[in-house]
Design an enzyme around this catalytic site. Sequence first.
Site, PDB file in Angstrom:
ATOM      1  N   SER A   1      30.099  39.294  47.014  1.00 58.34           N
ATOM      2  CA  SER A   1      30.686  40.528  46.491  1.00 58.34           C
ATOM      3  C   SER A   1      29.712  41.686  46.694  1.00 58.34           C
ATOM      4  CB  SER A   1      30.944  40.329  44.998  1.00 58.34           C
ATOM      5  OG  SER A   1      31.172  41.559  44.366  1.00 58.34           O
TER       6      SER A   1
ATOM      7  N   TYR B   1      28.013  37.788  35.969  1.00 56.00           N
ATOM      8  CA  TYR B   1      28.814  37.430  37.149  1.00 56.00           C
ATOM      9  C   TYR B   1      28.086  37.864  38.423  1.00 56.00           C
ATOM     10  CZ  TYR B   1      32.237  38.165  40.861  1.00 56.00           C
ATOM     11  OH  TYR B   1      32.866  38.186  42.084  1.00 56.00           O
TER      12      TYR B   1
ATOM     13  N   LYS C   1      26.411  35.718  41.818  1.00 55.70           N
ATOM     14  CA  LYS C   1      26.635  35.943  43.256  1.00 55.70           C
ATOM     15  C   LYS C   1      25.294  36.090  43.974  1.00 55.70           C
ATOM     16  CE  LYS C   1      30.923  35.502  43.406  1.00 55.70           C
ATOM     17  NZ  LYS C   1      31.496  34.336  44.055  1.00 55.70           N
TER      18      LYS C   1
HETATM   19  P1  NAD Z   1      40.585  33.700  41.400  1.00 52.51           P
HETATM   20  O1  NAD Z   1      40.115  33.463  40.017  1.00 52.51           O
HETATM   21  O2  NAD Z   1      41.975  34.158  41.608  1.00 52.51           O
HETATM   22  O3  NAD Z   1      40.351  32.381  42.283  1.00 52.51           O
HETATM   23  C1  NAD Z   1      39.272  31.508  42.085  1.00 52.51           C
HETATM   24  C2  NAD Z   1      39.829  30.080  42.039  1.00 52.51           C
HETATM   25  O4  NAD Z   1      38.745  29.162  41.845  1.00 52.51           O
HETATM   26  C3  NAD Z   1      40.798  29.874  40.878  1.00 52.51           C
HETATM   27  O5  NAD Z   1      41.984  29.290  41.375  1.00 52.51           O
HETATM   28  C4  NAD Z   1      40.063  28.933  39.933  1.00 52.51           C
HETATM   29  O6  NAD Z   1      40.953  28.078  39.247  1.00 52.51           O
HETATM   30  C5  NAD Z   1      39.133  28.192  40.889  1.00 52.51           C
HETATM   31  N1  NAD Z   1      37.907  27.679  40.278  1.00 52.51           N
HETATM   32  C6  NAD Z   1      37.018  28.332  39.504  1.00 52.51           C
HETATM   33  N2  NAD Z   1      36.006  27.511  39.149  1.00 52.51           N
HETATM   34  C7  NAD Z   1      36.267  26.304  39.708  1.00 52.51           C
HETATM   35  C8  NAD Z   1      35.615  25.041  39.708  1.00 52.51           C
HETATM   36  N3  NAD Z   1      34.495  24.833  39.022  1.00 52.51           N
HETATM   37  N4  NAD Z   1      36.163  24.017  40.409  1.00 52.51           N
HETATM   38  C9  NAD Z   1      37.312  24.194  41.100  1.00 52.51           C
HETATM   39  N5  NAD Z   1      37.974  25.359  41.135  1.00 52.51           N
HETATM   40  C10 NAD Z   1      37.466  26.404  40.451  1.00 52.51           C
HETATM   41  O7  NAD Z   1      39.566  34.722  42.069  1.00 52.51           O
HETATM   42  P2  NAD Z   1      39.661  35.474  43.475  1.00 52.51           P
HETATM   43  O8  NAD Z   1      39.885  36.922  43.211  1.00 52.51           O
HETATM   44  O9  NAD Z   1      40.573  34.756  44.374  1.00 52.51           O
HETATM   45  O10 NAD Z   1      38.160  35.322  43.941  1.00 52.51           O
HETATM   46  C11 NAD Z   1      37.768  34.314  44.860  1.00 52.51           C
HETATM   47  C12 NAD Z   1      36.282  34.445  45.118  1.00 52.51           C
HETATM   48  O11 NAD Z   1      35.993  35.753  45.615  1.00 52.51           O
HETATM   49  C13 NAD Z   1      35.409  34.282  43.887  1.00 52.51           C
HETATM   50  O12 NAD Z   1      34.237  33.598  44.262  1.00 52.51           O
HETATM   51  C14 NAD Z   1      35.090  35.707  43.481  1.00 52.51           C
HETATM   52  O13 NAD Z   1      33.898  35.801  42.773  1.00 52.51           O
HETATM   53  C15 NAD Z   1      34.981  36.375  44.836  1.00 52.51           C
HETATM   54  N6  NAD Z   1      35.206  37.827  44.791  1.00 52.51           N
HETATM   55  C16 NAD Z   1      36.379  38.307  44.294  1.00 52.51           C
HETATM   56  C17 NAD Z   1      36.584  39.684  44.245  1.00 52.51           C
HETATM   57  C18 NAD Z   1      37.877  40.266  43.699  1.00 52.51           C
HETATM   58  O14 NAD Z   1      37.905  41.475  43.440  1.00 52.51           O
HETATM   59  N7  NAD Z   1      38.924  39.501  43.534  1.00 52.51           N
HETATM   60  C19 NAD Z   1      35.594  40.569  44.712  1.00 52.51           C
HETATM   61  C20 NAD Z   1      34.421  40.020  45.226  1.00 52.51           C
HETATM   62  C21 NAD Z   1      34.238  38.645  45.265  1.00 52.51           C
HETATM   63  C1  UD1 Z   2      34.449  44.468  39.657  1.00 49.69           C
HETATM   64  C2  UD1 Z   2      33.028  44.011  39.768  1.00 49.69           C
HETATM   65  C3  UD1 Z   2      32.819  43.251  41.044  1.00 49.69           C
HETATM   66  C4  UD1 Z   2      33.774  42.106  41.138  1.00 49.69           C
HETATM   67  C5  UD1 Z   2      35.198  42.620  41.042  1.00 49.69           C
HETATM   68  C6  UD1 Z   2      36.161  41.466  40.991  1.00 49.69           C
HETATM   69  C7  UD1 Z   2      31.569  45.590  38.593  1.00 49.69           C
HETATM   70  C8  UD1 Z   2      30.598  46.688  38.727  1.00 49.69           C
HETATM   71  N1  UD1 Z   2      32.120  45.152  39.725  1.00 49.69           N
HETATM   72  O1  UD1 Z   2      34.615  45.457  40.635  1.00 49.69           O
HETATM   73  O2  UD1 Z   2      31.536  42.731  41.048  1.00 49.69           O
HETATM   74  O3  UD1 Z   2      33.582  41.423  42.345  1.00 49.69           O
HETATM   75  O4  UD1 Z   2      35.340  43.390  39.824  1.00 49.69           O
HETATM   76  O5  UD1 Z   2      36.268  40.904  39.740  1.00 49.69           O
HETATM   77  O6  UD1 Z   2      31.870  45.163  37.519  1.00 49.69           O
HETATM   78  N2  UD1 Z   2      39.329  50.858  36.329  1.00 49.69           N
HETATM   79  C9  UD1 Z   2      39.994  51.674  35.441  1.00 49.69           C
HETATM   80  N3  UD1 Z   2      40.844  51.112  34.550  1.00 49.69           N
HETATM   81  C10 UD1 Z   2      41.092  49.760  34.496  1.00 49.69           C
HETATM   82  C11 UD1 Z   2      40.406  48.919  35.416  1.00 49.69           C
HETATM   83  C12 UD1 Z   2      39.533  49.501  36.310  1.00 49.69           C
HETATM   84  O7  UD1 Z   2      39.818  52.889  35.461  1.00 49.69           O
HETATM   85  O8  UD1 Z   2      41.866  49.308  33.632  1.00 49.69           O
HETATM   86  C13 UD1 Z   2      38.425  51.459  37.319  1.00 49.69           C
HETATM   87  C14 UD1 Z   2      36.993  50.990  37.190  1.00 49.69           C
HETATM   88  O9  UD1 Z   2      36.269  51.815  36.339  1.00 49.69           O
HETATM   89  C15 UD1 Z   2      36.540  51.086  38.648  1.00 49.69           C
HETATM   90  C16 UD1 Z   2      37.799  50.845  39.481  1.00 49.69           C
HETATM   91  O10 UD1 Z   2      38.876  51.068  38.598  1.00 49.69           O
HETATM   92  O11 UD1 Z   2      36.102  52.370  38.907  1.00 49.69           O
HETATM   93  C17 UD1 Z   2      37.865  49.453  40.042  1.00 49.69           C
HETATM   94  O12 UD1 Z   2      37.641  48.532  38.992  1.00 49.69           O
HETATM   95  P1  UD1 Z   2      37.831  46.965  39.157  1.00 49.69           P
HETATM   96  O13 UD1 Z   2      39.139  46.682  39.801  1.00 49.69           O
HETATM   97  O14 UD1 Z   2      37.552  46.330  37.856  1.00 49.69           O
HETATM   98  O15 UD1 Z   2      36.737  46.562  40.225  1.00 49.69           O
HETATM   99  P2  UD1 Z   2      35.160  46.863  40.250  1.00 49.69           P
HETATM  100  O16 UD1 Z   2      34.661  47.275  38.910  1.00 49.69           O
HETATM  101  O17 UD1 Z   2      34.883  47.757  41.383  1.00 49.69           O
END
Ligand code: NAD
Ligand code: UD1
Length: 336
Positions: free
Chosen positions: A123, A148, A152
């Site tokens: 991330s 969190y 990462k």
């Molecule tokens: P998500 O929660 O939708 O998917 C993660 C999946 O992993 C879930 O289905 C959960 O049940 C499974 N899981 C968690 N722990 C587990 C374990 N111990 N064993 C087996 N399964 C397990 O999240 P996502 O948005 O799809 O994110 C996927 C990956 O991308 C994560 O590593 C997250 O940190 C990373 N990531 C997500 C975002 C975002 O904004 N969505 C941003 C940056 C990085």
């Molecule tokens: C966050 C995490 C990032 C993580 C990602 C996925 C931080 C700094 N970053 O990203 O590490 O990988 O989530 O879980 O925490 N916002 C609002 N109202 C809301 C929700 C969000 O105004 O109800 C704003 C936030 O202030 C931000 C933007 O929308 O400016 C995006 O927020 P969000 O979707 O939560 O993602 P990040 O904070 O960028």
Amino acid sequence: MNILVTGGLGYIGSHVVVCLVENGYDVIILDNLSNSDISVLSKLEKITNRKLNFKEIDLGIEDHVKDFFKKNTNIEGIIHFAALKSVGESVRKPNKYFQNNLNATINILKYMPEKVPFVFSSSCTVYGSAMKQPINESTPHGIAESPYGKTKQLCEKLINKKFFESKNFKGISLRYFNPIGAHQSGLIGENPKNIPENLMPYLTQVVGGRRKVLTIFGDDYDTKDGTCIRDYIHIMDLAEAHIKAIDYLINIKVTKFLEFLNIGTGIGVSVLELVKTFEKSTGLKVNYSIGKRRPGDIEKAYAQTNKAKQILGWKPKYTLTNALKSAWNWEKKSLI
Ligand code: NAD
Ligand code: UD1
């Protein structure tokens, strides 16, 4: 070729499963369903028109991972998504995050076979509050904004350690910016089990009537309209980056390889701009109010993306409007 997708029923994993199948890969999905629902499996089977191989496993349990790799010797690539991702919850329950995210990654790295290409879900949070925008990959890990974020950073360090200690390790850590949107079918999308913390699912749930009002966290930042700036990337572009990464690692001739790549659009969009673009592209009103800053939020984060372009030949195809329309299409269908 058989690709193991951990966390493959989650938001990003499920979209990547679709792309893998469309690109001719066979998939084995592992998930413990801690943040996903088993119904996603049948939706994936409907989209791909294929019976999919799924095992419910908690990757944090060492013996289960060991046993899985002992019984499944045909894995030819791994994409490791499984992790807990709620920033707010990680502040309240840091141990849960350290245990789950680190143990899952340690166990996979420990028992995965030699030479098998490995793609990791990282991330932009690893950069912390980076001063210089757009952020490039040579920016070092910053001070973690949350437990969190720390997980990462530590997982990237574990991957680095594995790379230096093993003779044959090929890996790519993809540092996602802000994935949004959904598959065009509207059958899969972002559907967290609890109240969403991320902007996009919260916004669509407000418009869909599941929640009352979207609070915009602060309008007094040093940005064009005072709201925070992020780099929102369409989930299908993000999914494609994984296909390019796994293809690249499978085809590369060297035995050792490790890269850290930003996956974003390179375009900074403010929260208010996103809300306005949503309203314009769907014709719907978003009920929002301006609230206080959210602790731990960073003012601006958007990616420099040349490295992924150069190495993987990947670049995003979709616009913000495409992503917002697809997010709404998913929310609409899930209301029926
Ligand atoms: P998500 O929660 O939708 O998917 C993660 C999946 O992993 C879930 O289905 C959960 O049940 C499974 N899981 C968690 N722990 C587990 C374990 N111990 N064993 C087996 N399964 C397990 O999240 P996502 O948005 O799809 O994110 C996927 C990956 O991308 C994560 O590593 C997250 O940190 C990373 N990531 C997500 C975002 C975002 O904004 N969505 C941003 C940056 C990085
Ligand atoms: C966050 C995490 C990032 C993580 C990602 C996925 C931080 C700094 N970053 O990203 O590490 O990988 O989530 O879980 O925490 N916002 C609002 N109202 C809301 C929700 C969000 O105004 O109800 C704003 C936030 O202030 C931000 C933007 O929308 O400016 C995006 O927020 P969000 O979707 O939560 O993602 P990040 O904070 O960028």
